[in-house]
Design an enzyme around this catalytic site. Structure first.
Site, short mmCIF file in Angstrom:
data_model
loop_
_atom_site.label_atom_id
_atom_site.label_comp_id
_atom_site.label_asym_id
_atom_site.label_seq_id
_atom_site.Cartn_x
_atom_site.Cartn_y
_atom_site.Cartn_z
N GLU A 182 49.62 30.53 31.94
CA GLU A 182 48.54 29.56 32.27
C GLU A 182 47.35 30.25 32.09
OE1 GLU A 182 52.45 26.22 32.43
OE2 GLU A 182 51.31 28.32 34.11
N HIS B 172 53.04 16.91 38.83
CA HIS B 172 53.61 17.15 37.74
C HIS B 172 53.40 15.42 36.78
CE1 HIS B 172 56.08 20.36 37.24
NE2 HIS B 172 56.72 19.91 36.60
#
Length: 725
Positions: free
Chosen positions: A458, A528
């Protein structure tokens, strides 16, 4: 018994050295350019250190004295169309690129400097001193130098932080069909940074024309390179990514030029990235006018040995040996450069009134106006002039029921069909029939070169997208599979992309959209499931949208893609399967920036909410006895909050409840409640009340996860508590 076969790298790794013959056959114009640039940069840096010693440089003065050979030798292999960016020690890189841009045919150091060259020196010095005439209007200082027109895309105070952006410049150049290349300068300390290694991998995988230029000056502040790696030949890093690399004596500008010229030719031929490692030496400490030996981590003998290999002296000696300049001319050129620099500096300084003889200060009129403080945190939204807006309540066309997730893919299809600047990237976005949730369904087949599946890195691909946005020819849309992954890319999101416009003077558009989903309630656990709105709202520079209906998603995404600021679009998994009315064939309207919507009118209490929580609030209100006015915020960043709608509701109800699903510690409502009580204290009958999730992150257990987040029941209970109904 096993058998063994010796493996060899797939890409070459060579050491380059310039010979006497190379010096003898080098174009005199090239050698004069090396001399003039190295001399001007050296003189500039010495002048900066003299100002620092007088207390006239506020903040650091990271000089590059001793390292000029690497910057000058490499930049002379570039053109004005190529890009460079660098680290906190980047004066020499910036000046080499800027001087090459304004004087592409070279600078004759024997005659007065051209006005364009003096302007580069003056504006660079002004920036380092924090003055309004600097390239970043005084905001960048020593560590953040940017001049977009020259291809100098910004130096960076975060070690390794600018490297992912350089891959973005390279992607943009290749995507535009040019042969331009990108060079990212960083030091031995940055080689071990994750974002640098991620960028090496990404550039290699995508064959991007970016040169990772390692200025190995042997020390990260005071820590020697041998202390932090088992392989101090740092160009060896390239071999693990199948990238060809060159190692060269950075104190020899001609050797650097030869090596970089080969690397640039490799990239211009479309063969992908390169690594150049230049062994250099900074004569002074990390910051300021004292040598490293003054701090005990280097010896005077070591410093002297490196000084005997001085790049300026080396170029001068060959010019004299070849009869291009005489010793006397070298001396006169040096004095002329020093006099020119004194003249440039004198335009910024004046005697201190009543001070000691020779004591100087910055001319007061050159400082930025304090009112400039927040100007340019975001753009002025002039790009929305003429944009058509619509609300479902007044939409006159035909509508139909559509799934939320289908609308996500639909609006992206529409925009990518009409705007070839848009490029989508993220993990698995090009596979699985639309990524992990179907958000890119059909797009890879229609736009194969603009839907890019990335490595799981990322920091690298967010930074690459930031570079694409800053370069200006494309509009990247980044998908993070889960909002929690923002912390993996925190440097790029908050230190780089969010700060770029303001840090570089307020003039640089950063048209980037980050899509990310909030997945609480899906059983994916603590890492998450977060709602990032509360953290994002504290990071100036980003705009934040939180759609709660399919109709709103179309308008908000269109606005995000039109906006010249970075925009986070939050998507909640609870909403993906939901349905709502959307136009049958209209995907072109916008929802105005900074406009909330009243989902239900009422008189007892104002409930402020967003995203999937809007639905839960409406369920709680409809099932109870409280006449609540429900306001769906839609825009969550500080600059885009709709205070008109919020204020009108509060003046009517005199009570406020902020309802969100996220955890207590990262609550979005915390700052919002504080701001409401400051603005509307006189209209409130009681303190602002809040519904949030628990303190802990959601767990995997279905029972514990439900206990950690807020939904209909928590809102209903709080309304009953507040009103007694």
């Amino acid at each position: 018994m096993p058998t063994y076969k010796k493996l060899t790298p797939a890409s070459p790794w060579v050491k380059v050295a310039a010979t006497k013959r190379d010096w003898d056959t080098a174009d005199p114009a090239l050698l004069m350019s090396m001399f003039s640039q190295t001399l001007l940069i050296r003189t500039f840096e010495e002048y900066v250190l003299s100002l620092a010693s007088q207390g006239l440089v506020h903040g650091p003065a990271h000089s590059s004295i001793g390292q000029e050979g690497g910057a000058v030798g490499s930049v002379l292999a570039l053109t004005g169309s190529d890009y460079v960016n660098g680290s906190h020690r980047g004066h020499h890189q910036f000046l080499a690129k800027a001087l090459g841009y304004v004087a592409p045919d070279g600078i004759d150091p024997r005659v007065p400097l051209p006005e364009a060259v003096r302007t580069v020196l003056s504006r660079s010095l002004s920036e380092i001193c924090g003055l309004a005439d600097g390239y970043c209007h005084g905001r960048g200082g020593s560590m953040h130098l940017r001049w977009r027109e020259a291809g100098a895309m910004g130096t960076n105070a975060i070690v390794g932080g600018g490297v992912p952006q350089a891959t973005g410049f390279a992607w943009a150049a290749r995507h535009a069909g040019t042969d331009a290349v990108s060079v990212s300068y960083f030091g031995d300390g940055a080689v071990n940074i994750g974002s640098v290694l991620e960028s090496l991998n990404l550039a290699g995988a995508w064959q991007l024309p970016v040169c990772f230029f390692i200025e190995n000056n042997q020390y990260a502040v005071s820590t020697h390179v041998d202390e932090v790696t088992a392989e101090p030949r740092l160009s060896a890093r390239a071999l693990g990514f199948n990238i060809p690399s060159w190692r060269v004596d950075g104190m020899d500008p001609l050797a650097v030029h030869l090596a970089t010229g080969e690397a640039v030719a490799h990239m211009r031929q479309g063969k992908g990235p390169t690594v150049v490692e230049a062994d250099v030496y900074r004569y002074f400490h990390q910051n300021g006018p004292f040598p490293g030996s003054a701090f005990g981590y280097r010896t005077k003998e070591e410093e002297q040995q490196w000084r005997e290999r001085d790049p300026l002296a080396l170029v001068s000696s060959h010019l004299v040996r070849r009869g291009i300049l005489t010793e006397e001319e070298v001396t006169r050129c040096t004095r002329r450069a020093q006099a020119e620099m004194e003249a440039v500096g004198s335009e910024l300084l004046e005697p201190v009134p009543g001070g000691k003889p020779g004591q100087r200060q910055i001319k007061p009129q050159l400082w930025p106006d304090p009112e400039f403080r927040d100007v340019g945190l975001r753009g002025n939204l002039s790009e929305f002039e003429g944009a058509r807006t619509a609300e479902l309540s007044d939409f006159a066309g035909a509508t139909q029921e559509r799934k939320f997730i289908d609308v996500v893919a639909g609006v992206m299809h529409r925009r990518m069909s009409e705007d070839d600047r848009i490029v989508v990237m993220g993990e698995d976005v090009h596979r699985l029939k639309g990524g992990t949730n179907g958000a890119t369904r059909g797009l890879p087949e229609l736009f194969p070169n603009r839907v890019l599946g990335t490595p799981i890195s990322e920091n690298a691909f967010a930074g690459l997208a930031g570079g694409i946005a800053l370069e200006g020819r494309s509009r990247p849309v980044v998908e993070f599979m889960y909002a929690d992954f923002m912390w993996v890319a925190a440097d790029q999101l908050f230190n780089q992309i969010g700060k770029a416009r303001h840090m570089f003077g307020g003039d640089s558009d950063v048209p980037l959209v980050l899509r990310s989903k909030v997945a609480m309630g899906t059983g994916y656990g603590s890492q998450h499931s977060m709602d990032p709105a509360g953290i994002l709202a504290t990071a100036a520079g980003w705009r934040i949208v939180a759609p709660s209906t399919p109709f709103d998603y179309i308008g908000l995404m269109n606005s995000a893609l039109r906006c010249n600021d970075p925009v986070v679009v939050l998507e909640h998994v609870d909403l993906y399967p939901s349905t709502g009315e959307v136009p049958v064939d209209d995907y072109d309207y916008h929802l105005p920036v900074g406009k909330a919507v009243v989902r239900r009118t009422g008189s007892d209490i104002t409930v402020l909410t967003y995203l999937a929580m809007t639905r839960y609030v409406l369920q709680a209100v409809e099932g109870g006895d409280v006449d609540a006015e429900v306001v769906d915020l839609r825009w969550l960043d500080r600059a885009s909050i709709d205070w008109d709608t919020i204020g009108a509701s509060i003046r009517k109800t005199n009570n406020v409840l902020i309802a969100e699903q996220g955890a207590l510690g990262t609550s979005y409502g915390a700052w919002l409640a504080d701001e409401i009580q400051r603005r509307y204290f006189d209209w409130l009958d009681q303190p602002v009340q809040r519904v949030t999730g628990g303190e802990a992150s959601p767990s995997i257990s279905k029972v514990l996860e439900r206990a950690a987040i807020a939904q209909t029941e928590e809102v209903a209970a709080q309304l009953k508590k507040i009103t007694g109904r």
